[in-house]
Structures are given as C-alpha cells and as structure tokens.
Design a protein around this motif. Structure first.
Motif, PDB file in Angstrom:
ATOM      1  N   ILE A 135       0.737  -1.189  -0.114  1.00 50.78           N
ATOM      2  CA  ILE A 135       0.150   0.044  -0.156  1.00 50.78           C
ATOM      3  C   ILE A 135       0.992   1.348   0.091  1.00 50.78           C
ATOM      4  CG2 ILE A 135      -1.758   1.412   1.292  1.00 50.78           C
ATOM      5  CD1 ILE A 135      -2.855  -0.937  -0.158  1.00 50.78           C
ATOM      6  N   LEU A 136       1.897   1.143   0.555  1.00 48.34           N
ATOM      7  CA  LEU A 136       2.821   2.185   0.792  1.00 48.34           C
ATOM      8  C   LEU A 136       3.575   2.738  -0.338  1.00 48.34           C
ATOM      9  CD1 LEU A 136       4.199   1.718   4.434  1.00 48.34           C
ATOM     10  CD2 LEU A 136       2.936   3.651   3.627  1.00 48.34           C
ATOM     11  N   GLU A 137       3.727   1.396  -1.213  1.00 50.14           N
ATOM     12  CA  GLU A 137       4.301   1.865  -2.530  1.00 50.14           C
ATOM     13  C   GLU A 137       3.333   2.625  -3.569  1.00 50.14           C
ATOM     14  OE1 GLU A 137       5.281  -1.975  -4.246  1.00 50.14           O
ATOM     15  OE2 GLU A 137       6.802  -2.339  -2.684  1.00 50.14           O
ATOM     16  N   ILE A 138       2.043   2.147  -3.318  1.00 55.76           N
ATOM     17  CA  ILE A 138       0.798   3.118  -4.009  1.00 55.76           C
ATOM     18  C   ILE A 138       0.590   4.132  -3.673  1.00 55.76           C
ATOM     19  CG2 ILE A 138      -1.575   2.613  -4.814  1.00 55.76           C
ATOM     20  CD1 ILE A 138      -1.099  -0.512  -4.534  1.00 55.76           C
ATOM     21  N   PHE A 139       0.706   4.376  -2.412  1.00 59.03           N
ATOM     22  CA  PHE A 139       0.106   5.503  -1.523  1.00 59.03           C
ATOM     23  C   PHE A 139       1.266   6.001  -0.559  1.00 59.03           C
ATOM     24  CE2 PHE A 139      -3.908   3.904  -3.054  1.00 59.03           C
ATOM     25  CZ  PHE A 139      -4.543   5.096  -3.876  1.00 59.03           C
ATOM     26  N   PRO A 140       2.440   6.508  -0.910  1.00 59.00           N
ATOM     27  CA  PRO A 140       3.473   7.006  -0.005  1.00 59.00           C
ATOM     28  C   PRO A 140       3.148   7.432   1.224  1.00 59.00           C
ATOM     29  CG  PRO A 140       4.063   7.183  -2.209  1.00 59.00           C
ATOM     30  CD  PRO A 140       2.811   7.031  -2.204  1.00 59.00           C
ATOM     31  N   ASP A 141       2.102   8.169   1.263  1.00 55.50           N
ATOM     32  CA  ASP A 141       1.795   9.089   2.298  1.00 55.50           C
ATOM     33  C   ASP A 141       0.669   8.404   3.469  1.00 55.50           C
ATOM     34  OD1 ASP A 141      -0.449   9.361   0.704  1.00 55.50           O
ATOM     35  OD2 ASP A 141      -0.212  11.471   0.560  1.00 55.50           O
ATOM     36  N   THR A 142       0.534   7.131   3.286  1.00 50.17           N
ATOM     37  CA  THR A 142      -0.529   6.318   3.977  1.00 50.17           C
ATOM     38  C   THR A 142      -0.251   6.348   5.467  1.00 50.17           C
ATOM     39  OG1 THR A 142      -1.034   4.794   2.224  1.00 50.17           O
ATOM     40  CG2 THR A 142      -1.661   4.274   4.464  1.00 50.17           C
ATOM     41  N   GLY A 143       1.012   6.502   5.857  1.00 49.93           N
ATOM     42  CA  GLY A 143       1.585   6.577   7.126  1.00 49.93           C
ATOM     43  C   GLY A 143       1.026   7.850   7.958  1.00 49.93           C
ATOM     44  N   VAL A 144       1.371   8.576   7.113  1.00 50.48           N
ATOM     45  CA  VAL A 144       0.983  10.070   7.543  1.00 50.48           C
ATOM     46  C   VAL A 144      -0.530  10.480   7.660  1.00 50.48           C
ATOM     47  CG1 VAL A 144       1.132  12.684   7.091  1.00 50.48           C
ATOM     48  CG2 VAL A 144       3.131  11.120   6.668  1.00 50.48           C
ATOM     49  N   ALA A 145      -1.193   9.782   6.719  1.00 50.12           N
ATOM     50  CA  ALA A 145      -2.721   9.841   6.758  1.00 50.12           C
ATOM     51  C   ALA A 145      -3.391   9.316   7.922  1.00 50.12           C
ATOM     52  CB  ALA A 145      -3.404   9.289   5.326  1.00 50.12           C
ATOM     53  N   ALA A 146      -2.524   8.077   8.183  1.00 53.16           N
ATOM     54  CA  ALA A 146      -3.237   7.343   9.417  1.00 53.16           C
ATOM     55  C   ALA A 146      -3.047   8.020  10.754  1.00 53.16           C
ATOM     56  CB  ALA A 146      -2.365   5.936   9.569  1.00 53.16           C
ATOM     57  N   GLN A 147      -1.857   8.745  10.782  1.00 51.90           N
ATOM     58  CA  GLN A 147      -1.543   9.519  11.962  1.00 51.90           C
ATOM     59  C   GLN A 147      -2.866  10.799  11.997  1.00 51.90           C
ATOM     60  OE1 GLN A 147       0.343   9.209  14.294  1.00 51.90           O
ATOM     61  NE2 GLN A 147       1.865   7.820  13.638  1.00 51.90           N
ATOM     62  N   THR A 148      -3.002  11.441  10.631  1.00 52.21           N
ATOM     63  CA  THR A 148      -4.045  12.360  10.799  1.00 52.21           C
ATOM     64  C   THR A 148      -5.567  12.000  11.073  1.00 52.21           C
ATOM     65  OG1 THR A 148      -3.075  13.604   8.823  1.00 52.21           O
ATOM     66  CG2 THR A 148      -5.385  13.969   9.117  1.00 52.21           C
ATOM     67  N   ASN A 149      -5.825  10.643  10.963  1.00 47.50           N
ATOM     68  CA  ASN A 149      -6.951  10.025  11.405  1.00 47.50           C
ATOM     69  C   ASN A 149      -7.001   9.932  12.967  1.00 47.50           C
ATOM     70  OD1 ASN A 149      -9.140   8.458  10.530  1.00 47.50           O
ATOM     71  ND2 ASN A 149      -8.288   7.042  11.903  1.00 47.50           N
ATOM     72  N   ARG A 150      -5.795   9.450  13.330  1.00 54.67           N
ATOM     73  CA  ARG A 150      -5.779   9.476  14.843  1.00 54.67           C
ATOM     74  C   ARG A 150      -5.981  10.786  15.527  1.00 54.67           C
ATOM     75  NH1 ARG A 150      -6.726   4.941  17.196  1.00 54.67           N
ATOM     76  NH2 ARG A 150      -5.768   5.565  19.405  1.00 54.67           N
ATOM     77  N   ALA A 151      -5.241  11.663  14.785  1.00 54.52           N
ATOM     78  CA  ALA A 151      -5.402  13.053  15.303  1.00 54.52           C
ATOM     79  C   ALA A 151      -7.006  13.489  15.319  1.00 54.52           C
ATOM     80  CB  ALA A 151      -4.615  13.983  14.730  1.00 54.52           C
ATOM     81  N   PHE A 152      -7.541  13.222  14.196  1.00 51.73           N
ATOM     82  CA  PHE A 152      -9.087  13.432  14.244  1.00 51.73           C
ATOM     83  C   PHE A 152      -9.822  12.785  15.359  1.00 51.73           C
ATOM     84  CE2 PHE A 152     -13.037  11.764  12.895  1.00 51.73           C
ATOM     85  CZ  PHE A 152     -13.752  12.961  12.859  1.00 51.73           C
ATOM     86  N   LEU A 153      -9.590  11.783  15.705  1.00 40.57           N
ATOM     87  CA  LEU A 153     -10.115  10.754  16.802  1.00 40.57           C
ATOM     88  C   LEU A 153     -10.174  11.645  17.886  1.00 40.57           C
ATOM     89  CD1 LEU A 153     -11.494   8.406  18.091  1.00 40.57           C
ATOM     90  CD2 LEU A 153      -9.391   7.191  18.021  1.00 40.57           C
ATOM     91  N   ARG A 154      -8.679  12.011  18.341  1.00 44.00           N
ATOM     92  CA  ARG A 154      -8.508  12.749  19.595  1.00 44.00           C
ATOM     93  C   ARG A 154      -9.154  14.019  19.700  1.00 44.00           C
ATOM     94  NH1 ARG A 154      -3.186  10.551  18.254  1.00 44.00           N
ATOM     95  NH2 ARG A 154      -2.409  12.871  17.370  1.00 44.00           N
TER      96      ARG A 154
END
Length: 265
Positions: free
Chosen positions: A42-61
C-alpha cells in the motif's frame, strides 16, 4: 520498529489483517510479517498512507475531546483496532476523568491485546463485537454494564466503515446505533475516500486489501454524508480529516478520508 506480537493464532499470521496493517502504518509493533508486507505494498501505491493514518488518529483525539467538552461521559468505540498511543480513554480522561469507555472490535487478537493493556479500573473494557451486528454489541453484558443508553453516548466509528461492503448494509448498522441512543448523543465518523485519487492507484490498493481480512470500500463525499442521517453535523461539517476543528496539535495534514461529528436529533 515493528516486531512480532507475542501471541496469536498461527492461521491469523498468514493473512494480512487490516487492524494490524493500520498498527504498522502508525509505527506500532503489534503486526506480523504478512501484515507488514501488505502494508508496504500500500505504501508503494500511496506513500503518504502512514501520515494519513496519523491524521486520522489526530481527528479521533479532537472528536473525543469535543464530546467530553460537551458533557458526554460515555464512549463506545466500535472497530477500535489494536491499542496504540493516544487511546480514547487516555484522551477523554484528561478532560473528564469519570468517563466510561468501551472498545469493540471483531478481531479476537485485537481484543485480547486490549484486555491485556487496558487499565483495570472498572470504567474501561474491551469486548468482541461486529459493527454489522449492532444489536449484539448493544446487548453485550459488559457494554450494558458501562453504557447507560438513557444518557448521551458518543459512538465512535473511526476508519472502520470503509471495510464494510454495501452488501452488509453499513447504513442500517449506523442507523440502528442511532436509534438506540438518546437525543444529544454523538456520532464521530471517519471514512476513506478515493475522491481525487488516480483510478489505477485506487484499483491497485483495493486489490491488496481483497487479500486481507477485509475488503476496502472507499466512498464518495455524498455516500459518507449519508451515514449522518438523523444527526445534525457540527461545524465545520463533513470535511477532510485535517480540516475538522484543528486545535494546534502538530499534524502533517495529509488525509485520505472525510470526517465529521453529528449530534443526534
């Protein structure tokens, strides 16, 4: 650095699990080799997935803090996944120490880890349950022991509905949860979208997840907005995750999804 979990069914190790892939994106250690291999594709296809996951956690908080500041003291986190830094009970109790939190996940390994890591304080539990069977979740004795449905509840369905295909009627599941709660309850929701993504990349990403524990079902803005039927969206409405009530907490701002919070009418 990721490492093998200390336990788990051997047959679960061979197939990528979406919760453990998400844990890998977040830099966690509760994942197997198969999870990491799929996540790297997935990271090869969407390299910023890790950052997007962090953004999602920040939204949850932020959504959890918002609910607590409104006076909500009960939180039902469905599709909670593996425990990670900044869990709901940690965030909400910084605002309201008396809050009660129930984590729900369909994956037995995720629930086992949660039970081992969560505090034994009588106000935090983890139970096994499936979003597609909301009545079973609501009837669970541990859930009913902490969640009083006669009082407002914050229902959290963060980064989980995009793993529920239309054939399983996720809209009906969310509607049932709404019907079970009283006016003034909240729905906090985030959902993956491929709006604006290259079609080829979207197909490649979905192909990876078809070989995992759950298919990937991205939805459009209008399709995600439908989940809030019966709720009044709080400002700024349904937006890209980084745009929902930014509070100065550091975040890269990369988002692969929409998020919002609604108040039950």
């Amino acid at each position: 650095m990721s490492s093998e979990p200390t336990s788990g069914p051997k047959d679960a190790e061979a197939r990528p699990n979406v919760a453990r892939m998400y844990d890998y994106y977040l830099g966690g250690c509760h994942n197997f080799a198969a999870d990491r291999a799929a996540a790297e594709k997935i990271l090869e296809i969407f390299p910023d997935t890790g950052v997007a996951a962090q953004t999602n956690r920040a939204f949850l908080r932020r959504a959890v803090r918002y609910a607590a500041q409104r006076g909500v003291r009960q939180f039902l986190d469905i599709g909670a996944g593996l425990p990670t830094q900044g869990n709901v009970h940690e965030v909400v109790r910084a605002v309201a120490p008396d809050s009660r939190v129930v984590y729900v996940d369909s994956d037995e390994v995720a629930v086992a880890y949660a039970r081992r890591l969560l505090p034994e304080d009588g106000r935090t539990v983890a139970v096994r349950g499936d979003l597609r069977a909301p009545d079973e979740i609501l009837a669970d004795p541990q859930v009913r022991g902490l969640i009083d449905l006669a009082e407002p509840v914050a229902v959290l369905v963060v980064a989980v509905l995009h793993f529920v295909p239309d054939a399983d009627d996720p809209y009906a599941a969310v509607a049932r949860l709404r019907a079970a709660t009283v006016p003034g309850s909240l729905l906090a929701l985030s959902h993956l979208t491929m709006d604006g993504a290259p079609a080829t990349a979207a197909r490649q990403g979905q192909a990876v997840y078809r070989r995992s524990s759950a298919p990937l079902v991205p939805r459009s803005y209008a399709e995600v907005e439908r989940f809030f039927d019966g709720y009044d969206l709080v400002e700024p409405g349904l937006v890209r995750l980084a745009q929902w009530r930014p509070d100065g907490e550091p975040q890269a701002g990369v988002s692969h999804g929409y998020g919002g919070v609604g108040v039950r009418r």
